[in-house]
Motif scaffolding. Structure first.
Motif, PDB file in Angstrom:
ATOM      1  N   PHE A 124     -13.994   0.902  17.898  1.00  0.00           N
ATOM      2  CA  PHE A 124     -12.961   1.792  17.857  1.00  0.00           C
ATOM      3  C   PHE A 124     -11.760   1.421  18.022  1.00  0.00           C
ATOM      4  O   PHE A 124     -10.838   2.318  17.422  1.00  0.00           O
ATOM      5  N   PRO A 125     -11.218   0.568  18.908  1.00  0.00           N
ATOM      6  CA  PRO A 125      -9.707   0.555  18.918  1.00  0.00           C
ATOM      7  C   PRO A 125      -9.252  -0.365  17.709  1.00  0.00           C
ATOM      8  O   PRO A 125      -8.097   0.016  17.222  1.00  0.00           O
ATOM      9  N   SER A 126     -10.061  -1.096  16.974  1.00  0.00           N
ATOM     10  CA  SER A 126      -9.751  -1.597  15.552  1.00  0.00           C
ATOM     11  C   SER A 126      -9.381  -0.435  14.832  1.00  0.00           C
ATOM     12  O   SER A 126      -8.658  -0.522  13.908  1.00  0.00           O
ATOM     13  N   ILE A 127     -10.603   0.613  14.410  1.00  0.00           N
ATOM     14  CA  ILE A 127     -10.346   1.609  13.691  1.00  0.00           C
ATOM     15  C   ILE A 127      -9.104   2.343  13.918  1.00  0.00           C
ATOM     16  O   ILE A 127      -8.153   2.722  13.086  1.00  0.00           O
ATOM     17  N   ILE A 128      -8.817   2.523  14.909  1.00  0.00           N
ATOM     18  CA  ILE A 128      -7.761   3.313  15.562  1.00  0.00           C
ATOM     19  C   ILE A 128      -6.328   2.582  15.226  1.00  0.00           C
ATOM     20  O   ILE A 128      -5.385   3.090  14.854  1.00  0.00           O
ATOM     21  N   SER A 129      -6.576   1.313  15.546  1.00  0.00           N
ATOM     22  CA  SER A 129      -5.412   0.333  15.132  1.00  0.00           C
ATOM     23  C   SER A 129      -4.801   0.441  13.633  1.00  0.00           C
ATOM     24  O   SER A 129      -3.727   0.431  13.394  1.00  0.00           O
ATOM     25  N   ALA A 130      -6.006   0.358  12.723  1.00  0.00           N
ATOM     26  CA  ALA A 130      -5.894   0.343  11.513  1.00  0.00           C
ATOM     27  C   ALA A 130      -5.132   1.554  10.878  1.00  0.00           C
ATOM     28  O   ALA A 130      -4.100   1.525  10.129  1.00  0.00           O
ATOM     29  N   VAL A 131      -5.679   2.777  11.391  1.00  0.00           N
ATOM     30  CA  VAL A 131      -4.985   4.033  10.866  1.00  0.00           C
ATOM     31  C   VAL A 131      -3.540   4.134  11.847  1.00  0.00           C
ATOM     32  O   VAL A 131      -2.844   4.484  10.920  1.00  0.00           O
ATOM     33  N   MET A 132      -3.420   3.510  12.805  1.00  0.00           N
ATOM     34  CA  MET A 132      -1.989   3.753  13.318  1.00  0.00           C
ATOM     35  C   MET A 132      -1.053   2.793  12.415  1.00  0.00           C
ATOM     36  O   MET A 132      -0.067   3.270  12.288  1.00  0.00           O
ATOM     37  N   MET A 133      -1.523   1.664  11.911  1.00  0.00           N
ATOM     38  CA  MET A 133      -0.723   0.891  11.160  1.00  0.00           C
ATOM     39  C   MET A 133      -0.444   1.419   9.680  1.00  0.00           C
ATOM     40  O   MET A 133       0.900   1.694   9.362  1.00  0.00           O
ATOM     41  N   VAL A 134      -1.585   1.994   9.094  1.00  0.00           N
ATOM     42  CA  VAL A 134      -1.211   2.728   8.042  1.00  0.00           C
ATOM     43  C   VAL A 134      -0.262   3.939   7.931  1.00  0.00           C
ATOM     44  O   VAL A 134       0.458   4.084   7.220  1.00  0.00           O
ATOM     45  N   MET A 135      -0.621   5.066   8.980  1.00  0.00           N
ATOM     46  CA  MET A 135       0.126   5.861   9.269  1.00  0.00           C
ATOM     47  C   MET A 135       1.790   5.717   9.468  1.00  0.00           C
ATOM     48  O   MET A 135       2.693   6.199   8.984  1.00  0.00           O
ATOM     49  N   GLY A 136       1.886   4.436  10.095  1.00  0.00           N
ATOM     50  CA  GLY A 136       3.176   3.818  10.364  1.00  0.00           C
ATOM     51  C   GLY A 136       3.888   3.586   9.168  1.00  0.00           C
ATOM     52  O   GLY A 136       5.071   3.741   9.161  1.00  0.00           O
ATOM     53  N   VAL A 137       3.241   2.792   8.139  1.00  0.00           N
ATOM     54  CA  VAL A 137       3.846   2.382   7.143  1.00  0.00           C
ATOM     55  C   VAL A 137       4.101   3.656   6.039  1.00  0.00           C
ATOM     56  O   VAL A 137       5.099   3.617   5.298  1.00  0.00           O
ATOM     57  N   VAL A 138       3.126   4.489   5.982  1.00  0.00           N
ATOM     58  CA  VAL A 138       3.143   5.791   5.233  1.00  0.00           C
ATOM     59  C   VAL A 138       4.603   6.584   5.748  1.00  0.00           C
ATOM     60  O   VAL A 138       5.563   7.201   4.902  1.00  0.00           O
ATOM     61  N   THR A 139       4.615   6.663   7.027  1.00  0.00           N
ATOM     62  CA  THR A 139       5.821   7.426   7.621  1.00  0.00           C
ATOM     63  C   THR A 139       6.907   6.831   7.470  1.00  0.00           C
ATOM     64  O   THR A 139       8.056   7.323   7.116  1.00  0.00           O
ATOM     65  N   PHE A 140       6.947   5.326   7.683  1.00  0.00           N
ATOM     66  CA  PHE A 140       8.419   4.780   7.245  1.00  0.00           C
ATOM     67  C   PHE A 140       8.916   4.907   5.754  1.00  0.00           C
ATOM     68  O   PHE A 140      10.015   5.417   5.822  1.00  0.00           O
ATOM     69  N   PHE A 141       7.996   4.816   4.841  1.00  0.00           N
ATOM     70  CA  PHE A 141       8.514   5.027   3.374  1.00  0.00           C
ATOM     71  C   PHE A 141       8.659   6.418   3.270  1.00  0.00           C
ATOM     72  O   PHE A 141       9.743   6.615   2.297  1.00  0.00           O
ATOM     73  N   LEU A 142       8.201   7.364   3.798  1.00  0.00           N
ATOM     74  CA  LEU A 142       8.817   9.002   3.634  1.00  0.00           C
ATOM     75  C   LEU A 142       9.980   9.093   4.184  1.00  0.00           C
ATOM     76  O   LEU A 142      10.662   9.983   3.877  1.00  0.00           O
ATOM     77  N   THR A 143      10.519   8.365   5.251  1.00  0.00           N
ATOM     78  CA  THR A 143      11.736   8.510   5.880  1.00  0.00           C
ATOM     79  C   THR A 143      12.947   7.813   5.642  1.00  0.00           C
ATOM     80  O   THR A 143      14.111   7.854   5.851  1.00  0.00           O
ATOM     81  N   LEU A 144      12.610   6.853   4.343  1.00  0.00           N
ATOM     82  CA  LEU A 144      13.654   6.057   3.783  1.00  0.00           C
ATOM     83  C   LEU A 144      14.716   6.931   2.812  1.00  0.00           C
ATOM     84  O   LEU A 144      15.879   6.658   3.014  1.00  0.00           O
ATOM     85  N   LYS A 145      14.067   7.914   2.315  1.00  0.00           N
ATOM     86  CA  LYS A 145      15.247   8.980   1.785  1.00  0.00           C
ATOM     87  C   LYS A 145      15.599   9.952   2.572  1.00  0.00           C
ATOM     88  O   LYS A 145      16.623  10.728   2.197  1.00  0.00           O
ATOM     89  N   ASP A 146      15.201  10.062   3.775  1.00  0.00           N
ATOM     90  CA  ASP A 146      15.638  11.249   4.767  1.00  0.00           C
ATOM     91  C   ASP A 146      16.658  10.720   5.745  1.00  0.00           C
ATOM     92  O   ASP A 146      16.432   9.612   6.391  1.00  0.00           O
ATOM     93  N   ASP A 147      17.929  11.242   5.722  1.00  0.00           N
ATOM     94  CA  ASP A 147      19.174  10.789   6.824  1.00  0.00           C
ATOM     95  C   ASP A 147      19.182  11.742   7.683  1.00  0.00           C
ATOM     96  O   ASP A 147      20.090  11.578   8.785  1.00  0.00           O
ATOM     97  N   THR A 148      18.340  12.591   7.814  1.00  0.00           N
ATOM     98  CA  THR A 148      18.834  13.725   9.104  1.00  0.00           C
ATOM     99  C   THR A 148      18.191  13.072  10.495  1.00  0.00           C
ATOM    100  O   THR A 148      17.389  12.184  10.266  1.00  0.00           O
ATOM    101  N   LYS A 149      18.882  13.635  11.492  1.00  0.00           N
ATOM    102  CA  LYS A 149      18.296  13.336  12.869  1.00  0.00           C
ATOM    103  C   LYS A 149      17.136  13.807  13.165  1.00  0.00           C
ATOM    104  O   LYS A 149      16.827  14.964  12.951  1.00  0.00           O
ATOM    105  N   ALA A 150      16.398  13.261  14.095  1.00  0.00           N
ATOM    106  CA  ALA A 150      15.144  13.898  14.564  1.00  0.00           C
ATOM    107  C   ALA A 150      15.262  14.741  15.635  1.00  0.00           C
ATOM    108  O   ALA A 150      16.248  14.563  16.378  1.00  0.00           O
ATOM    109  N   LYS A 151      14.678  15.972  15.572  1.00  0.00           N
ATOM    110  CA  LYS A 151      14.922  16.852  16.770  1.00  0.00           C
ATOM    111  C   LYS A 151      13.546  16.721  17.675  1.00  0.00           C
ATOM    112  O   LYS A 151      12.491  16.892  17.315  1.00  0.00           O
ATOM    113  N   PHE A 152      13.777  16.606  18.978  1.00  0.00           N
ATOM    114  CA  PHE A 152      12.674  16.576  19.848  1.00  0.00           C
ATOM    115  C   PHE A 152      12.717  17.797  20.637  1.00  0.00           C
ATOM    116  O   PHE A 152      13.613  18.274  21.596  1.00  0.00           O
TER     117      PHE A 152
END
Length: 148
Positions: A41-69
């Motif tokens: 289970f940790p391996s599967i969750i880790s793989a999903v975490m890495m894939v989502m991190g890569v996807v999110t990083f590429f989606l933010t490359l064109k976005d220069d707005t600041k994050a609102k928390f």
């Protein structure tokens, strides 16, 4: 030019954490030994975490707005920190059960009785599936010093 902000840094942090967890779960816990092992289970969750991190990083490359928390989002982060700290004090399973019970009572406004039943079912599933079937050894926190 690439501007660094939290929208770009956090995905990289999640990729690194996913890689770290993947390495630990595969090297120390084992992925599959006559069936799913403790690292499955940790391996599967880790793989999903890495894939989502890569996807999110590429989606933010064109976005220069600041994050609102928002306050509600920060509560999730604080809860994660609380779970992490509680794991070292009272152990993982009790910490998760306390978190679940507090969530049901405080945020969902569910009665004591229904909350207790849900927590009991969650405990049985956690101990049955992860503890017995997958053989995961949960961190026991300070209780580890007192339990044989």
């Amino acid at each position: 030019m690439l501007r660094l902000n939290t929208k770009k840094i956090l995905p990289v942090v999640f990729i690194a954490l996913g890689a770290l967890f993947m390495g630990v779960s595969l090297s120390q816990l084992g992925f599959w030994v006559d069936g799913p092992g403790p690292g499955f289970f940790p391996s599967i969750i880790s793989a999903v975490m890495m894939v989502m991190g890569v996807v999110t990083f590429f989606l933010t490359l064109k976005d220069d707005t600041k994050a609102k928390f928002l306050k509600e989002e920060l509560l999730v982060i604080y809860a994660g920190i609380g779970i992490f700290a509680g794991t070292f004090v009272i152990g993982f399973v009790p910490t998760i059960l306390v978190y679940l019970f507090l969530w049901l009572r405080v945020f969902e406004k569910i009665s004591w009785k229904v909350s207790a039943v849900i927590v009991a079912i969650a405990m049985l599933i956690t101990m049955g599936v992860f503890g017995t079937w997958l053989g995961i050894q949960f961190p026991m926190g300070l209780l580890e010093n007192f339990v044989g």
